[in-house]
Design a protein around this motif. Structure first.
Motif, PDB file in Angstrom:
ATOM      1  N   VAL A  25       0.822  -1.211   0.000  1.00 14.70           N
ATOM      2  CA  VAL A  25       0.000   0.000   0.000  1.00 14.70           C
ATOM      3  C   VAL A  25       0.857   1.262   0.000  1.00 14.70           C
ATOM      4  O   VAL A  25       0.709   2.131  -0.859  1.00 14.70           O
ATOM      5  CB  VAL A  25      -0.982   0.008   1.194  1.00 14.70           C
ATOM      6  N   PHE A  26       1.752   1.385   0.972  1.00 11.65           N
ATOM      7  CA  PHE A  26       2.460   2.653   1.156  1.00 11.65           C
ATOM      8  C   PHE A  26       3.631   2.855   0.200  1.00 11.65           C
ATOM      9  O   PHE A  26       3.873   3.975  -0.239  1.00 11.65           O
ATOM     10  CB  PHE A  26       2.954   2.783   2.599  1.00 11.65           C
ATOM     11  N   VAL A  27       4.354   1.813  -0.114  1.00 12.26           N
ATOM     12  CA  VAL A  27       5.535   1.964  -0.963  1.00 12.26           C
ATOM     13  C   VAL A  27       5.181   1.769  -2.439  1.00 12.26           C
ATOM     14  O   VAL A  27       5.489   2.615  -3.271  1.00 12.26           O
ATOM     15  CB  VAL A  27       6.652   0.991  -0.521  1.00 12.26           C
ATOM     16  N   VAL A  28       4.502   0.669  -2.752  1.00 12.44           N
ATOM     17  CA  VAL A  28       4.213   0.359  -4.157  1.00 12.44           C
ATOM     18  C   VAL A  28       3.037   1.177  -4.684  1.00 12.44           C
ATOM     19  O   VAL A  28       3.177   1.946  -5.628  1.00 12.44           O
ATOM     20  CB  VAL A  28       3.972  -1.161  -4.343  1.00 12.44           C
ATOM     21  N   GLU A  29       1.853   1.027  -4.070  1.00 12.29           N
ATOM     22  CA  GLU A  29       0.651   1.692  -4.582  1.00 12.29           C
ATOM     23  C   GLU A  29       0.782   3.211  -4.532  1.00 12.29           C
ATOM     24  O   GLU A  29       0.413   3.903  -5.473  1.00 12.29           O
ATOM     25  CB  GLU A  29      -0.565   1.241  -3.776  1.00 12.29           C
ATOM     26  N   GLN A  30       1.271   3.726  -3.406  1.00 12.32           N
ATOM     27  CA  GLN A  30       1.377   5.187  -3.259  1.00 12.32           C
ATOM     28  C   GLN A  30       2.708   5.722  -3.764  1.00 12.32           C
ATOM     29  O   GLN A  30       2.975   6.912  -3.638  1.00 12.32           O
ATOM     30  CB  GLN A  30       1.136   5.583  -1.803  1.00 12.32           C
ATOM     31  N   THR A  31       3.521   4.869  -4.347  1.00  8.97           N
ATOM     32  CA  THR A  31       4.828   5.199  -4.909  1.00  8.97           C
ATOM     33  C   THR A  31       5.648   6.104  -3.992  1.00  8.97           C
ATOM     34  O   THR A  31       6.113   7.166  -4.390  1.00  8.97           O
ATOM     35  CB  THR A  31       4.712   5.819  -6.325  1.00  8.97           C
ATOM     36  N   CYS A  32       5.803   5.655  -2.765  1.00 11.51           N
ATOM     37  CA  CYS A  32       6.570   6.402  -1.761  1.00 11.51           C
ATOM     38  C   CYS A  32       7.723   5.552  -1.254  1.00 11.51           C
ATOM     39  O   CYS A  32       7.550   4.779  -0.296  1.00 11.51           O
ATOM     40  CB  CYS A  32       5.685   6.798  -0.585  1.00 11.51           C
ATOM     41  N   PRO A  33       8.888   5.677  -1.857  1.00 13.61           N
ATOM     42  CA  PRO A  33      10.032   4.939  -1.309  1.00 13.61           C
ATOM     43  C   PRO A  33      10.464   5.586   0.005  1.00 13.61           C
ATOM     44  O   PRO A  33      10.947   6.704   0.028  1.00 13.61           O
ATOM     45  CB  PRO A  33      11.100   5.077  -2.391  1.00 13.61           C
ATOM     46  N   THR A  78      -5.266  -1.046   4.048  1.00 20.11           N
ATOM     47  CA  THR A  78      -6.195  -2.089   3.605  1.00 20.11           C
ATOM     48  C   THR A  78      -5.812  -2.496   2.191  1.00 20.11           C
ATOM     49  O   THR A  78      -5.557  -1.640   1.341  1.00 20.11           O
ATOM     50  CB  THR A  78      -7.654  -1.593   3.641  1.00 20.11           C
ATOM     51  N   ALA A  79      -5.782  -3.781   1.954  1.00 24.19           N
ATOM     52  CA  ALA A  79      -5.490  -4.302   0.614  1.00 24.19           C
ATOM     53  C   ALA A  79      -6.522  -3.778  -0.377  1.00 24.19           C
ATOM     54  O   ALA A  79      -7.706  -3.670  -0.055  1.00 24.19           O
ATOM     55  CB  ALA A  79      -5.508  -5.825   0.640  1.00 24.19           C
ATOM     56  N   ALA A  80      -6.073  -3.467  -1.569  1.00 24.17           N
ATOM     57  CA  ALA A  80      -6.976  -2.933  -2.595  1.00 24.17           C
ATOM     58  C   ALA A  80      -8.178  -3.852  -2.801  1.00 24.17           C
ATOM     59  O   ALA A  80      -9.302  -3.387  -2.964  1.00 24.17           O
ATOM     60  CB  ALA A  80      -6.217  -2.729  -3.904  1.00 24.17           C
ATOM     61  N   SER A  81      -7.961  -5.143  -2.741  1.00 22.40           N
ATOM     62  CA  SER A  81      -9.038  -6.102  -2.974  1.00 22.40           C
ATOM     63  C   SER A  81     -10.049  -6.172  -1.834  1.00 22.40           C
ATOM     64  O   SER A  81     -11.123  -6.747  -1.993  1.00 22.40           O
ATOM     65  CB  SER A  81      -8.450  -7.502  -3.182  1.00 22.40           C
TER      66      SER A  81
END
Length: 146
Positions: A25-33, A78-81
């Motif tokens: 959620v925080f790193v991949v989906e929100q593209t926040c390394p 929360t998981a996207a699904s």
């Protein structure tokens, strides 16, 4: 079903599931390394709270931190699904129950201000940007009864 455990009581699979969801959620989906592993997960007072799926995967999670006499709720994911089922709301409500009688802080993404307000959180300081996302500090307006 809601599961609550301290770090020392987590199985390797549970820890992996919690961290995987947060990174997804925080790193991949929100593209926040950013450094997702901040050292607070392993503190003795940290409580990990989550909803597992039928296959044992983590669908939604929070962590409750001790900050002296106060508490903080964070890493609400929360998981996207699994979105749209009210899982995060159940977990935040449970986190506040666990913190009864304490002031609770949260660093909310700015677009969620009214969502957190329904749990009794109010703005407690100026907006700030964290990892490129507008946030604001919020605090329970009055400590909840013990």
């Amino acid at each position: 079903m809601i599961v609550e455990k301290r770090f020392a009581d987590l199985t390797p699979a549970e820890l992996y599931g919690l961290l995987k969801l947060r990174v997804d959620v925080f790193v991949v989906e929100q593209t926040c390394p950013y450094p997702e592993l901040d050292g607070r997960d392993a503190e003795p007072g940290t409580l990990h709270v989550w909803v597992p799926g039928d296959g044992g995967e983590v669908l939604s999670c929070i962590r409750v931190l001790e900050n002296g006499e106060d508490r903080a709720i964070g890493r609400v994911a929360t998981a996207a699904s699994a979105r749209g089922r009210g899982l995060s709301a159940q977990l935040v409500a449970r986190g506040l129950e666990v913190c009864a009688g304490r002031t609770v802080d949260i660093g909310a993404q700015a677009h969620l201000e009214t969502w957190y307000a329904r749990f009794g959180f109010g703005r407690s300081g100026p907006d700030y940007v964290e990892d490129g996302i507008p946030h604001l500090p919020m605090r329970t307006v009055a400590p909840l009864p013990r």
